[in-house]
Design a protein around this motif. Structure first.
Motif, PDB file in Angstrom:
ATOM      1  N   ALA A  47      29.014  -9.220 -40.982  1.00  0.00           N
ATOM      2  CA  ALA A  47      29.931  -8.630 -40.003  1.00  0.00           C
ATOM      3  C   ALA A  47      29.142  -8.041 -38.853  1.00  0.00           C
ATOM      4  O   ALA A  47      27.941  -7.803 -38.955  1.00  0.00           O
ATOM      5  CB  ALA A  47      30.770  -7.549 -40.660  1.00  0.00           C
ATOM      6  N   THR A  66      28.670   1.326 -32.945  1.00  0.00           N
ATOM      7  CA  THR A  66      29.199   2.690 -32.989  1.00  0.00           C
ATOM      8  C   THR A  66      30.450   2.761 -32.096  1.00  0.00           C
ATOM      9  O   THR A  66      31.447   3.386 -32.449  1.00  0.00           O
ATOM     10  CB  THR A  66      28.125   3.668 -32.489  1.00  0.00           C
ATOM     11  OG1 THR A  66      26.961   3.478 -33.295  1.00  0.00           O
ATOM     12  CG2 THR A  66      28.584   5.107 -32.561  1.00  0.00           C
ATOM     13  N   GLN A 112      27.932 -14.261 -36.807  1.00  0.00           N
ATOM     14  CA  GLN A 112      28.549 -12.937 -37.003  1.00  0.00           C
ATOM     15  C   GLN A 112      30.031 -13.071 -37.320  1.00  0.00           C
ATOM     16  O   GLN A 112      30.593 -12.214 -37.987  1.00  0.00           O
ATOM     17  CB  GLN A 112      28.310 -12.058 -35.775  1.00  0.00           C
ATOM     18  CG  GLN A 112      26.931 -11.415 -35.748  1.00  0.00           C
ATOM     19  CD  GLN A 112      25.773 -12.371 -35.570  1.00  0.00           C
ATOM     20  OE1 GLN A 112      25.930 -13.497 -35.110  1.00  0.00           O
ATOM     21  NE2 GLN A 112      24.581 -11.945 -35.942  1.00  0.00           N
ATOM     22  N   ASP A 162      25.360  -7.298 -25.980  1.00  0.00           N
ATOM     23  CA  ASP A 162      24.927  -8.357 -26.895  1.00  0.00           C
ATOM     24  C   ASP A 162      25.229  -9.709 -26.270  1.00  0.00           C
ATOM     25  O   ASP A 162      26.341  -9.950 -25.785  1.00  0.00           O
ATOM     26  CB  ASP A 162      25.657  -8.229 -28.242  1.00  0.00           C
ATOM     27  CG  ASP A 162      25.175  -7.016 -29.008  1.00  0.00           C
ATOM     28  OD1 ASP A 162      23.947  -6.864 -29.132  1.00  0.00           O
ATOM     29  OD2 ASP A 162      26.011  -6.214 -29.449  1.00  0.00           O
ATOM     30  N   LYS A 195      20.343  -4.953 -23.867  1.00  0.00           N
ATOM     31  CA  LYS A 195      19.832  -3.588 -23.966  1.00  0.00           C
ATOM     32  C   LYS A 195      18.395  -3.629 -24.487  1.00  0.00           C
ATOM     33  O   LYS A 195      18.093  -4.376 -25.414  1.00  0.00           O
ATOM     34  CB  LYS A 195      20.738  -2.724 -24.843  1.00  0.00           C
ATOM     35  CG  LYS A 195      21.319  -3.434 -26.044  1.00  0.00           C
ATOM     36  CD  LYS A 195      22.503  -2.705 -26.645  1.00  0.00           C
ATOM     37  CE  LYS A 195      23.107  -3.540 -27.765  1.00  0.00           C
ATOM     38  NZ  LYS A 195      24.392  -3.124 -28.218  1.00  0.00           N
TER      39      LYS A 195
HETATM   40  P1  AMP Z   1      24.966   0.579 -33.787  1.00  0.00           P
HETATM   41  O1  AMP Z   1      25.831   1.138 -32.730  1.00  0.00           O
HETATM   42  O2  AMP Z   1      23.743   1.366 -34.046  1.00  0.00           O
HETATM   43  O3  AMP Z   1      25.739   0.257 -35.025  1.00  0.00           O
HETATM   44  O4  AMP Z   1      24.421  -0.807 -33.247  1.00  0.00           O
HETATM   45  C1  AMP Z   1      25.248  -1.820 -32.767  1.00  0.00           C
HETATM   46  C2  AMP Z   1      24.429  -2.999 -32.370  1.00  0.00           C
HETATM   47  O5  AMP Z   1      23.755  -3.535 -33.509  1.00  0.00           O
HETATM   48  C3  AMP Z   1      25.183  -4.150 -31.777  1.00  0.00           C
HETATM   49  O6  AMP Z   1      25.457  -3.961 -30.407  1.00  0.00           O
HETATM   50  C4  AMP Z   1      24.219  -5.299 -32.036  1.00  0.00           C
HETATM   51  O7  AMP Z   1      23.186  -5.331 -31.067  1.00  0.00           O
HETATM   52  C5  AMP Z   1      23.617  -4.933 -33.368  1.00  0.00           C
HETATM   53  N1  AMP Z   1      24.339  -5.583 -34.487  1.00  0.00           N
HETATM   54  C6  AMP Z   1      25.339  -5.083 -35.226  1.00  0.00           C
HETATM   55  N2  AMP Z   1      25.731  -5.961 -36.164  1.00  0.00           N
HETATM   56  C7  AMP Z   1      24.968  -7.057 -36.007  1.00  0.00           C
HETATM   57  C8  AMP Z   1      24.905  -8.333 -36.657  1.00  0.00           C
HETATM   58  N3  AMP Z   1      25.675  -8.644 -37.683  1.00  0.00           N
HETATM   59  N4  AMP Z   1      23.994  -9.209 -36.196  1.00  0.00           N
HETATM   60  C9  AMP Z   1      23.175  -8.919 -35.159  1.00  0.00           C
HETATM   61  N5  AMP Z   1      23.193  -7.745 -34.510  1.00  0.00           N
HETATM   62  C10 AMP Z   1      24.086  -6.821 -34.916  1.00  0.00           C
END
Ligand code: AMP
Length: 539
Positions: free
Chosen positions: A321, A325, A355, A413, A430
Motif C-alpha cells: 500500500a 502523513t 503500489q 512522488d 522531494k
Molecule cells: P510519510 O509521510 O513519512 O508516511 O511518507 C510518505 C512518503 O513515503 C510518500 O510520499 C512516498 O514517497 C513514500 N511511500 C509511502 N508508501 C510507499 C510505497 N508503498 N512505495 C514507495 N514509496 C512509498
C-alpha cells in the motif's frame, strides 16, 4: 439524509457498548498486559477527565511521545473525544525538530514514556507552553527527572471520574489529531486530522478490497503510533471491535514472530525494513504464523523478492500500500482485480509489487510535462490526490501554498499508471531519503557539509540498501587547497554533533564535479546512477 456528526466519540463508545469483552494486548517495559475494551474505554474516560483537571480545554493540543501500547491507545481517543487535539510526536526526530514541533503546535500537556524522558530533557527548557508532563510508566514511583511539573499517569487515572461524559458539541470538522512530517529542508510540517477525516479513513480500512479490517481480526500495528497514526489501524480497530496487539518498545524480529504466533495475529502493518527483519527470522527459526491473513506493507516500496518470499516460502499474503502523513495515510493499495487472478504467478507478482489502485472515496491525477499522463505504465508524472481524508494545508505554514495548490495535494512522488489503473512509484521530486521508514533530508546534510571549510560542493543521494531500503551517500568536491589533505572521517566527525546518528551518510565520496541541470541545480537522478554504477563499486 440526517447530518449526524462523524466524530470519534462514536468509535470508542461503540467498542465500549458492543465489544466490551474484546481484547487489547499491550507489551510494555514490564511485560505483556491484557485489557478488555470495557477496561480501555473506562480508562479512556478517566484520562479525558484527568486532562480536563490538568486544564486542557477544547482545541488545546496534547502531545504524546510514546511507543505502541495501551496508554497511547487511551490517549488516541481520550484527547480527541474531550475536544482537544492528539499530537503524536515522532521520537526519532532530532531534538531541535522535536522542540520546534512542540512549540509550533503549542502543546499544553505532554504524555511521555519513561524511556523517552532523556530525549525530552534535552529540550524541556525551551518549551514555554507545556504546563504538565504526564509519565506513562508501569512503575509505582515516577522516574527521577529534571523536568517539572511531572504527573504519574496511573495516579491521575486513579483519581479521575470513570463515568466522565464526552462533550456532545464536537463538530466533525474540528481538529482531532496532528502529526508533523519531514520537509525537504528546514522544520517539519504539521498535518491536522479532523474527526471526519479519521472517521472516513477508518471506514476505508474496513473495505473488503482494501485492508478489510473487521471484528474477526487480531491486528498488530507495528508501524509506530507516532507515524501517521499507525496508519489509522488503532482508530479503525477500536471502532470495529478488532482485537489489538500493541508491540511496545524495542521489539526484535524474534519478538514479533513470537507475538504473532502466540496471539494468533491475523493482520499486521509496517514498513519494509520490519518485514525484511521478520523474513530472516522466519527463514532461520521455526514459527507457526498461519493465523496471518495479511501483512500490510507501505512507507517505502515493498521489494518484489520479499513479497514472493513471504507468499511462496511462508504462505503469508502480502498487501502493498501507499500513503503519506498528509493522506491519513491510506491512498493506494495493490489488490488484484478478479480477472487478474487468472494471470500467471510472475505477472501477478509484478502487479502486486506496484503500489496499487486508488482507494474508494479519493480522486487522483498524474501530471506530467504535457498535462495528465497516459495510462500506459510508461509516461511519468507527479501524483496529485484529493479527498475527504487528504489534508488541505500544512498547519500554519507557508509551504501549504506550493504543496496544496489548485485544490490538490501534490505528493512529490513521481509515478506511472498502467492500463488497469495500477500506480507505480518510480521516483520522487522531494529531496529526501527514506531510511527504515524515516526521512533524512539530503539538503540539510549538504548544507552542513558545505559549511566545512574544505568543501566546495556537496550532494547527498540515496543508495539502495538491503535492510533500510535507502541510505545516504555524500559526494563531495573539495576546494583545491584541501585535495588530499582531508579525510572522510574528518567530515563524518564534523557532521556527527549536528545530526541524529542514523542520518550520517554511510559513505563520503570525493568527486571532481557534481552533474548539474541547465539552471545549475544538482542533477540528483544522474548522480544517483553514477554513484551506484561507477563510484561505489570502485570505492
Ligand atoms: P510519510 O509521510 O513519512 O508516511 O511518507 C510518505 C512518503 O513515503 C510518500 O510520499 C512516498 O514517497 C513514500 N511511500 C509511502 N508508501 C510507499 C510505497 N508503498 N512505495 C514507495 N514509496 C512509498
Amino acid at each position: 439524509m440526517m447530518q449526524t456528526p462523524l466524530t470519534m466519540t462514536h468509535m470508542i463508545e461503540r467498542a465500549e457498548k458492543y465489544f466490551p469483552k474484546k481484547q487489547v494486548v499491550s507489551r510494555t517495559s514490564s511485560g505483556i498486559n491484557r485489557f478488555t475494551y470495557k477496561q480501555i474505554a473506562e480508562r479512556t474516560r478517566r484520562l479525558a477527565d484527568a486532562l480536563v483537571k490538568l486544564g486542557v480545554t477544547k482545541g488545546d493540543r496534547v502531545g504524546t511521545l510514546a511507543w505502541n501500547h495501551h496508554r497511547h491507545l487511551e490517549a488516541y481517543f481520550a484527547i480527541p473525544c474531550m475536544g482537544a487535539v492528539l499530537h503524536t510526536i515522532n521520537i526519532r526526530l532530532a531534538p531541535q525538530h522535536i522542540s520546534y514541533i512542540i512549540n509550533h503546535a503549542e502543546d499544553k500537556v505532554l504524555l511521555v514514556d519513561p524511556d523517552i524522558l532523556p530525549l525530552l530533557e534535552k529540550c524541556a527548557h525551551e518549551l514555554p507552553n507545556v504546563k504538565a508532563y504526564v509519565i506513562m510508566t508501569d512503575e509505582k514511583e515516577l522516574p527521577k527527572t529534571k523536568i517539572s511539573p511531572v504527573y504519574h499517569y496511573e495516579d491521575l487515572l486513579a483519581e479521575a471520574n470513570p463515568a466522565y461524559q464526552y462533550p456532545n458539541d464536537i463538530d466533525e470538522n474540528d481538529p482531532a489529531g496532528m502529526c508533523y512530517t519531514s520537509a525537504t529542508t528546514g522544520n517539519p510540517k504539521g498535518v491536522v486530522y479532523s474527526h471526519r477525516g479519521i472517521y472516513l479513513h477508518s471506514m476505508a480500512l474496513g473495505l473488503a478490497d482494501t485492508a478489510a479490517l473487521s471484528e474477526k481480526d487480531i491486528a498488530l500495528p507495528v508501524v509506530p503510533m507516532f507515524h501517521a497514526n499507525a496508519w489509522g489501524m488503532p482508530f479503525a480497530a477500536v471502532w470495529f471491535g478488532t482485537s489489538l496487539i500493541l508491540p511496545g518498545p524495542y521489539f526484535t524480529p524474534k519478538l514479533l514472530a513470537e507475538l504473532i504466533e502466540q496471539e494468533k495475529v491475523t493482520i499486521t502493518a509496517g514498513v519494509p525494513t520490519i518485514w525484511l527483519g521478520l523474513l530472516k527470522e522466519l527463514d532461520e527459526g521455526s514459527y507457526d504464523l498461519s493465523s496471518l491473513r495479511g501483512v500490510l506493507c507501505g512507507g517505502s516500496a515493498a521489494p518484489k523478492g520479499m513479497i514472493k518470499a513471504y507468499e511462496q516460502r511462508h504462505k503469508i499474503p502480502f498487501m502493498h500500500a501507499y500513503g503519506m502523513t498528509e493522506t491519513s495515510p491510506l491512498a493506494v493499495i495493490s489488490t488484484l482485480k478478479s480477472y487478474q487472478e487468472e494471470l500467471d504467478p510472475e505477472e501477478k507478482l509484478n502487479i502486486r509489487a506496484k503500489q496499487g489502485t486508488l482507494v474508494p472515496g479519493l480522486e487522483m491525477k498524474i501530471v506530467g510535462k504535457n498535462g495528465e499522463v497516459a495510462w500506459d505504465g510508461r509516461e511519468m508524472g507527479e501524483l496529485c490526490i484529493r479527498g475527504p481524508w487528504i489534508a488541505s494545508e500544512y498547519y500554519q505554514d507557508e509551504r501549504t501554498l506550493d504543496a496544496f495548490r489548485d485544490g490538490w495535494l501534490h505528493t512529490g512522488d513521481v509515478v506511472t499508471i498502467d492500463e488497469e489503473g495500477f500506480v507505480k512509484i518510480v521516483d520522487r521530486t522531494k529531496d529526501l531519503i527514506k531510511s527504515g521508514g524515516e526521512w533524512i533530508s539530503s539538503v540539510d546534510l549538504e548544507n552542513a557539509l558545505m559549511a566545512h571549510e574544505s568543501v566546495f560542493e556537496a550532494a547527498v543521494v540515496a543508495v539502495p540498501h538491503e535492510r533500510w531500503q535507502e541510505r545516504p551517500v555524500a559526494c563531495v568536491v573539495l576546494k583545491d587547497a584541501f585535495i588530499g589533505k582531508i579525510t572522510k572521517d574528518e567530515l563524518v566527525e564534523f557532521l556527527k554533533p549536528q545530526f541524529a546518528k542514523w542520518w550520517i551518510p554511510d559513505d563520503i565520496l570525493f568527486v571532481s564535479e557534481i552533474p548539474k541541470t541547465s539552471v545549475g541545480k544538482f542533477l540528483k537522478m544522474a548522480l544517483r546512477e553514477q554513484v551506484q554504477k561507477d563510484i561505489l563499486p570502485k570505492n
